[in-house]
Design a protein around this motif. Structure first.
Motif, PDB file in Angstrom:
ATOM      1  N   GLY A  84      -6.192  29.603  -1.901  1.00 55.78           N
ATOM      2  CA  GLY A  84      -6.491  28.693  -2.993  1.00 55.78           C
ATOM      3  C   GLY A  84      -7.014  27.364  -2.501  1.00 55.78           C
ATOM      4  O   GLY A  84      -7.355  27.202  -1.333  1.00 55.78           O
ATOM      5  N   LYS A  85      -7.053  26.407  -3.412  1.00 55.78           N
ATOM      6  CA  LYS A  85      -7.584  25.078  -3.117  1.00 55.78           C
ATOM      7  C   LYS A  85      -6.445  24.097  -2.842  1.00 55.78           C
ATOM      8  O   LYS A  85      -5.399  24.135  -3.497  1.00 55.78           O
ATOM      9  CB  LYS A  85      -8.443  24.591  -4.271  1.00 55.78           C
ATOM     10  N   TYR A  86      -6.703  23.215  -1.873  1.00 54.13           N
ATOM     11  CA  TYR A  86      -5.739  22.220  -1.431  1.00 54.13           C
ATOM     12  C   TYR A  86      -6.422  20.858  -1.388  1.00 54.13           C
ATOM     13  O   TYR A  86      -7.652  20.765  -1.392  1.00 54.13           O
ATOM     14  CB  TYR A  86      -5.224  22.548  -0.025  1.00 54.13           C
ATOM     15  N   LYS A  87      -5.604  19.810  -1.298  1.00 56.82           N
ATOM     16  CA  LYS A  87      -6.143  18.462  -1.186  1.00 56.82           C
ATOM     17  C   LYS A  87      -5.214  17.633  -0.310  1.00 56.82           C
ATOM     18  O   LYS A  87      -4.000  17.832  -0.316  1.00 56.82           O
ATOM     19  CB  LYS A  87      -6.249  17.830  -2.572  1.00 56.82           C
ATOM     20  N   VAL A  88      -5.799  16.711   0.433  1.00 60.99           N
ATOM     21  CA  VAL A  88      -5.011  15.713   1.155  1.00 60.99           C
ATOM     22  C   VAL A  88      -5.501  14.346   0.701  1.00 60.99           C
ATOM     23  O   VAL A  88      -6.700  14.079   0.658  1.00 60.99           O
ATOM     24  CB  VAL A  88      -5.087  15.878   2.693  1.00 60.99           C
ATOM     25  N   ASP A  89      -4.546  13.512   0.286  1.00 61.46           N
ATOM     26  CA  ASP A  89      -4.826  12.137  -0.125  1.00 61.46           C
ATOM     27  C   ASP A  89      -4.356  11.213   0.981  1.00 61.46           C
ATOM     28  O   ASP A  89      -3.207  11.311   1.438  1.00 61.46           O
ATOM     29  CB  ASP A  89      -4.087  11.782  -1.417  1.00 61.46           C
ATOM     30  N   ILE A  90      -5.243  10.307   1.405  1.00 63.56           N
ATOM     31  CA  ILE A  90      -4.913   9.325   2.435  1.00 63.56           C
ATOM     32  C   ILE A  90      -4.757   7.971   1.762  1.00 63.56           C
ATOM     33  O   ILE A  90      -5.616   7.549   0.989  1.00 63.56           O
ATOM     34  CB  ILE A  90      -6.020   9.247   3.513  1.00 63.56           C
ATOM     35  N   SER A  91      -3.651   7.301   2.072  1.00 64.05           N
ATOM     36  CA  SER A  91      -3.439   5.957   1.530  1.00 64.05           C
ATOM     37  C   SER A  91      -3.105   5.000   2.679  1.00 64.05           C
ATOM     38  O   SER A  91      -2.622   5.415   3.738  1.00 64.05           O
ATOM     39  CB  SER A  91      -2.329   5.953   0.483  1.00 64.05           C
ATOM     40  N   VAL A  92      -3.394   3.726   2.448  1.00 68.48           N
ATOM     41  CA  VAL A  92      -3.071   2.664   3.396  1.00 68.48           C
ATOM     42  C   VAL A  92      -2.158   1.692   2.678  1.00 68.48           C
ATOM     43  O   VAL A  92      -2.515   1.147   1.628  1.00 68.48           O
ATOM     44  CB  VAL A  92      -4.347   1.932   3.870  1.00 68.48           C
ATOM     45  N   ASP A  93      -0.972   1.517   3.236  1.00 70.95           N
ATOM     46  CA  ASP A  93       0.022   0.617   2.628  1.00 70.95           C
ATOM     47  C   ASP A  93       0.201   0.901   1.142  1.00 70.95           C
ATOM     48  O   ASP A  93       0.267  -0.006   0.311  1.00 70.95           O
ATOM     49  CB  ASP A  93      -0.347  -0.846   2.864  1.00 70.95           C
ATOM     50  N   GLY A  94       0.215   2.184   0.786  1.00 73.59           N
ATOM     51  CA  GLY A  94       0.466   2.607  -0.585  1.00 73.59           C
ATOM     52  C   GLY A  94      -0.739   2.628  -1.495  1.00 73.59           C
ATOM     53  O   GLY A  94      -0.633   3.020  -2.648  1.00 73.59           O
ATOM     54  N   LYS A  95      -1.916   2.229  -1.009  1.00 76.50           N
ATOM     55  CA  LYS A  95      -3.128   2.216  -1.832  1.00 76.50           C
ATOM     56  C   LYS A  95      -4.056   3.350  -1.421  1.00 76.50           C
ATOM     57  O   LYS A  95      -4.396   3.484  -0.245  1.00 76.50           O
ATOM     58  CB  LYS A  95      -3.848   0.872  -1.699  1.00 76.50           C
ATOM     59  N   GLN A  96      -4.470   4.154  -2.416  1.00 74.40           N
ATOM     60  CA  GLN A  96      -5.358   5.284  -2.168  1.00 74.40           C
ATOM     61  C   GLN A  96      -6.610   4.821  -1.437  1.00 74.40           C
ATOM     62  O   GLN A  96      -7.267   3.868  -1.852  1.00 74.40           O
ATOM     63  CB  GLN A  96      -5.742   5.938  -3.497  1.00 74.40           C
ATOM     64  N   ALA A  97      -6.968   5.522  -0.327  1.00 72.97           N
ATOM     65  CA  ALA A  97      -8.141   5.136   0.453  1.00 72.97           C
ATOM     66  C   ALA A  97      -9.161   6.261   0.552  1.00 72.97           C
ATOM     67  O   ALA A  97     -10.354   6.002   0.654  1.00 72.97           O
ATOM     68  CB  ALA A  97      -7.713   4.702   1.851  1.00 72.97           C
ATOM     69  N   ALA A  98      -8.704   7.513   0.552  1.00 71.55           N
ATOM     70  CA  ALA A  98      -9.620   8.648   0.696  1.00 71.55           C
ATOM     71  C   ALA A  98      -8.932   9.907   0.212  1.00 71.55           C
ATOM     72  O   ALA A  98      -7.703   9.975   0.119  1.00 71.55           O
ATOM     73  CB  ALA A  98     -10.053   8.806   2.148  1.00 71.55           C
ATOM     74  N   SER A  99      -9.744  10.909  -0.083  1.00 65.92           N
ATOM     75  CA  SER A  99      -9.229  12.200  -0.526  1.00 65.92           C
ATOM     76  C   SER A  99     -10.199  13.280  -0.068  1.00 65.92           C
ATOM     77  O   SER A  99     -11.418  13.078  -0.113  1.00 65.92           O
ATOM     78  CB  SER A  99      -9.107  12.211  -2.049  1.00 65.92           C
TER      79      SER A  99
END
Length: 107
Positions: A84-99
Motif C-alpha cells: 500500500g501507500k505510506y508517508k513520512v512527515d518531517i518536522s523541525v521543532d514541531g513545525k511541518q517542513a517536508a512530506s
C-alpha cells in the motif's frame, strides 16, 4: 531543507531515490539534507500507513550543525510490510517542513 530522499542502504549518501519498496525490505530509510547553521534543533520523522490512516512510528533526533548535513531516519519491520501507500512527515521543532509518499508493492 535541501531534500528528503528515500533509500535502501544505511550509508549517508543517496545513490538513488526510491519511491517503491518490496514487502520484504526489512528497513526503510529516509535522509534529510539540511543547510545553514543551527545551535540546536529537533528533527522528527512521523511514518504513516496511508491505506489504514495508521501511524507506524515517530522518532526525533537533535541536530547541531554549522554547515550542510544529512540526518537519517528509519523504520523497521521484522515481518513483511503490508502493501500500500505510506508517508513520512518531517518536522523541525514541531513545525511541518517536508512530506514524502512511497509505496510498498511486490515487484
Amino acid at each position: 531543507f535541501r531534500r528528503v530522499l528515500f533509500r535502501s542502504n544505511t550509508d549517508h549518501k543517496v545513490k538513488k531515490e526510491m519511491t517503491s519498496f518490496s514487502p520484504s525490505q526489512k528497513t526503510i530509510y529516509v535522509s534529510v539534507d539540511t543547510t545553514g547553521s543551527t545551535p540546536g534543533a529537533t528533527l522528527n520523522a512521523k511514518w504513516t500507513y496511508l491505506d489504514k490512516n495508521q501511524m507506524i512510528v515517530s522518532t526525533s533526533q537533535s541536530i547541531i550543525a554549522d554547515s550542510p548535513s544529512t540526518t537519517t531516519f528509519s523504520m523497521k519491520n521484522p515481518d513483511l510490510w503490508p502493501e500500500g501507500k505510506y508517508k513520512v512527515d518531517i518536522s523541525v521543532d514541531g513545525k511541518q517542513a517536508a512530506s514524502k509518499t512511497f509505496e510498498v508493492k511486490k515487484s
